[in-house]
Design an enzyme around this catalytic site. Structure first.
Site, short mmCIF file in Angstrom:
data_model
loop_
_atom_site.label_atom_id
_atom_site.label_comp_id
_atom_site.label_asym_id
_atom_site.label_seq_id
_atom_site.Cartn_x
_atom_site.Cartn_y
_atom_site.Cartn_z
N ASP A 111 4.70 23.52 -1.02
CA ASP A 111 5.36 22.86 0.09
C ASP A 111 4.35 22.71 1.23
OD1 ASP A 111 6.90 22.18 2.23
OD2 ASP A 111 8.51 23.59 1.80
N ILE A 112 4.11 21.49 1.66
CA ILE A 112 3.09 21.27 2.70
C ILE A 112 3.53 21.77 4.08
CG2 ILE A 112 1.84 19.36 1.60
CD1 ILE A 112 3.54 17.44 3.29
N LYS A 167 -2.03 5.05 8.05
CA LYS A 167 -1.16 4.50 9.06
C LYS A 167 0.29 4.78 8.65
CE LYS A 167 0.32 0.12 8.95
NZ LYS A 167 1.31 -0.32 7.94
N HIS A 197 -6.24 -0.28 5.85
CA HIS A 197 -6.73 -0.87 4.61
C HIS A 197 -7.27 -2.30 4.80
CE1 HIS A 197 -2.81 -2.89 4.19
NE2 HIS A 197 -3.42 -3.72 3.39
N LYS A 201 -10.90 -4.69 2.93
CA LYS A 201 -10.98 -6.03 2.33
C LYS A 201 -12.41 -6.56 2.51
CE LYS A 201 -6.17 -7.15 3.55
NZ LYS A 201 -5.41 -7.37 2.35
N GLU A 235 3.27 -13.16 4.75
CA GLU A 235 3.54 -12.66 3.41
C GLU A 235 4.74 -13.38 2.82
OE1 GLU A 235 2.84 -8.20 3.00
OE2 GLU A 235 3.66 -8.37 5.00
N ASP A 254 4.44 -2.33 12.24
CA ASP A 254 3.89 -2.25 10.88
C ASP A 254 2.55 -2.98 10.78
OD1 ASP A 254 3.97 -1.60 8.13
OD2 ASP A 254 4.83 -3.55 7.62
N HIS A 259 -3.39 -3.71 11.65
CA HIS A 259 -4.07 -4.76 10.88
C HIS A 259 -4.48 -5.98 11.73
CE1 HIS A 259 -2.80 -2.23 7.76
NE2 HIS A 259 -1.64 -2.78 7.47
N LYS A 355 7.29 -11.45 7.07
CA LYS A 355 7.61 -11.33 5.64
C LYS A 355 8.47 -12.52 5.24
CE LYS A 355 6.92 -6.44 5.17
NZ LYS A 355 5.66 -6.46 4.43
C1 BG6 Z 1 0.94 -2.60 5.02
C2 BG6 Z 1 2.31 -2.84 5.56
O1 BG6 Z 1 0.21 -1.77 5.87
O2 BG6 Z 1 0.27 -3.85 4.88
C3 BG6 Z 1 3.08 -3.74 4.61
O3 BG6 Z 1 3.00 -1.61 5.70
C4 BG6 Z 1 2.32 -5.02 4.36
O4 BG6 Z 1 4.38 -4.02 5.12
C5 BG6 Z 1 0.88 -4.74 3.98
O5 BG6 Z 1 2.98 -5.71 3.31
C6 BG6 Z 1 0.07 -6.01 3.97
O6 BG6 Z 1 -1.19 -5.77 3.41
P1 BG6 Z 1 -1.90 -6.81 2.45
O7 BG6 Z 1 -3.20 -6.21 2.11
O8 BG6 Z 1 -0.98 -6.96 1.26
O9 BG6 Z 1 -2.00 -8.07 3.23
#
Ligand code: BG6
Length: 502
Positions: A111-112, A167, A197, A201, A235, A254, A259, A355
């Site tokens: 358990d963390i 994140k 992330h 890319k 997206e 988000d 990002h 989205k």
């Molecule tokens: C994530 C978000 O960090 O990035 C998601 O929580 C989103 O909601 C995603 O879909 C988008 O990343 P990518 O690389 O698919 O454009």
């Protein structure tokens, strides 16, 4: 562009081997580990850059043997590898590569939130280098940081100890500051790797090279020549199975402070004097620090209603699983920013993300001013003469729009486009986006990670709209380009969004 050959070998094909280390994954039984971490490790093993003594310690609540964990992942990840359109398109997994990566795995069930598990991690690590990876819900970040500190797991003595924090890093300025405080009370800044992330890319990493390895762009990269900038992360997917998470987050938190601001900072930063992490990171922070407080009128939030995306019927957000049928959480956000510095004064930056939009497109478009004097007749009155588009996902490339004379007897100009695609020049290889980030952390390079100051500057810039005060939630049908109010945001300034579908 055509007429060029694919490059055969580049420096990136022969990277050095990462130093010895153990990756300790908190939440190793979860989705992130399966979708991103282990596939990236596989790619690093396939490139043969993992240390020969590389180890994994998995910490998770469930009881499992290391063999069962590895066998289970092998099956799941084999399925990803077969998806030809996916980012992990290997076909069949190579068993010898898999074994290289998994030859030394220890599964620690625990358990963390209890101190006992950290003692076991400490015993297992001994005097060896380690990276602690938080693949758990954000509410546990503080607890793990404190527990690692208490168990003296950040102490270094001829070996390194680093932590990768996912994140969302906070949900507003105060919570981000509080988390940074906990992190910095237990570890040094150079041990803390705040991951985003988008930095993983390839095309995002290349933006800095395009800007600063060429003479062509920098002289024009300023308010004298640039009319405005559009940053888009559109997206087609909805909230999928993440309704619960999304209800507490929304599109703004988000996507924007992390990002979209990553893209904003690379687009707008001043040239750094070196690629040293602290130099690059402080230039990015300086840019975010210069964002003027956003006015409510420059901010649009919206939610998708039912509609059709790429020909498929999709439900309204309010009918998605784990979403309140009366939810007013936004699935789309658009905003206009001003950067108060010499370079960008008077150049609006328009950001949008959402989205269930008409197309998937992550792109930064830099729109240049019209020529001071219109010498030629224009074929189309509202044509944007010069645009540079950094195409980041799913197309990766750079498109330049410029004017040419239409063939014929009259002097009429029309915009055309010249496009470079990464896939035309470089051998494409599987890349789920975490490879460079994990590798850089192993090597101790923080350039692609967010500093405490950058994170706080990002949240500070959004303080006036987060949470959105006096917000008016707008709507768009799934499959649209966005709400009409987002179009009006630009129309007011005599501008318009570039279409999502080229
Ligand atoms: C994530 C978000 O960090 O990035 C998601 O929580 C989103 O909601 C995603 O879909 C988008 O990343 P990518 O690389 O698919 O454009």
């Amino acid at each position: 562009m055509t007429g060029q050959t694919k490059s055969s070998t580049s420096k990136a094909d022969v990277p050095r081997r990462a130093p010895d280390c153990t990756l300790v994954i908190f939440g190793g039984g979860g989705d992130l580990t399966k979708r991103l971490l282990v596939p990236s490790l596989y790619d690093l093993a396939a490139m043969d850059v993992l240390s020969r003594k590389f180890r994994i310690i998995v910490v998770d609540r469930m009881e499992m043997t290391s063999e069962a964990w590895s066998a289970h992942l092998f099956d799941e990840i084999s399925a990803f590898a077969k998806d030809k359109a996916g980012e992990f398109a290997h076909g069949r997994l190579d068993k010898s590569v898999w074994q290289k990566m998994m030859k030394n795995v220890e599964f620690l069930a625990g358990d963390i939130t209890e101190s006992e598990i950290y003692q076991r991690v400490a015993t297992s690590l001994g005097h060896n280098s380690a990276i602690f990876y938080f693949a758990v819900a954000a509410q546990f970040f503080g607890t793990i940081l404190k527990s690692l500190g208490k168990a003296k797991l950040f102490e270094e003595d001829g070996f390194f100890r680093r932590v990768i924090i996912e994140k969302p890093f906070g949900h507003n300025l105060a919570s981000a500051k509080a988390l940074n405080k906990v992190a910095l009370a237990n570890a040094r800044e150079d041990q803390i790797y705040r991951i985003d992330h988008f930095f993983g890319k390839e095309a995002v990493q290349s933006m800095m090279a395009i800007r600063f390895a060429n003479t062509l762009f920098e002289p024009l990269w300023r308010q004298e020549y640039i009319d405005h900038v559009q940053i888009t992360a559109a997206e087609t997917i909805g909230v999928e199975k993440r309704g619960k998470f999304y209800e507490g987050t929304g599109a703004l938190r988000d996507m924007v402070p992390n990002h979209l601001f990553v893209l904003l900072s690379i687009t707008g930063m001043a040239p750094p004097s070196s690629l040293a992490a602290e130099v690059v990171r402080s230039e990015k922070t300086r840019l975010l620090d210069a964002i003027r407080p956003i006015k409510v009128k420059d901010f649009v939030v919206a939610q998708y209603r039912a509609g059709k995306v790429e020909g498929e019927k999709r439900p309204a957000y309010r009918n998605e699983p784990d979403v309140d049928p009366k939810s007013d959480v936004e699935t789309y956000a658009a905003l206009k920013l001003h950067i108060d510095n010499w370079r960008w004064a008077g150049v609006p930056f328009y950001l949008r993300t959402g989205k269930r939009l008409a197309a998937r497109k992550t792109e930064v478009a830099v729109i240049f001013k019209k020529t001071p004097y219109q010498l030629f007749k224009q074929g189309s009155a509202d044509a944007m003469p010069n645009v540079i588009r950094f195409q980041l996902d799913p197309i990766r490339g750079l498109a330049m729009h410029f004017m040419v004379k239409e063939p014929g007897l009259e002097e009429v100009t029309t915009p055309v486009q010249n496009t470079f695609r990464y896939d035309d020049f470089f051998k494409s290889r599987a890349n789920v986006g975490y490879e460079a980030l994990l590798y850089d952390c192993m090597c101790g390079d923080q350039m692609l990670f967010q500093s405490a100051a950058t994170i706080e500057a990002g949240w500070a810039a959004l303080e006036s709209v987060n949470p959105p005060k006096n917000r008016k939630l707008c709507f768009y049908a799934a499959g649209d380009q966005g709400p009409k109010e987002a179009d009006q945001l630009l129309e007011r300034d005599g501008r318009s969004w570039l279409p999502l579908i080229d």
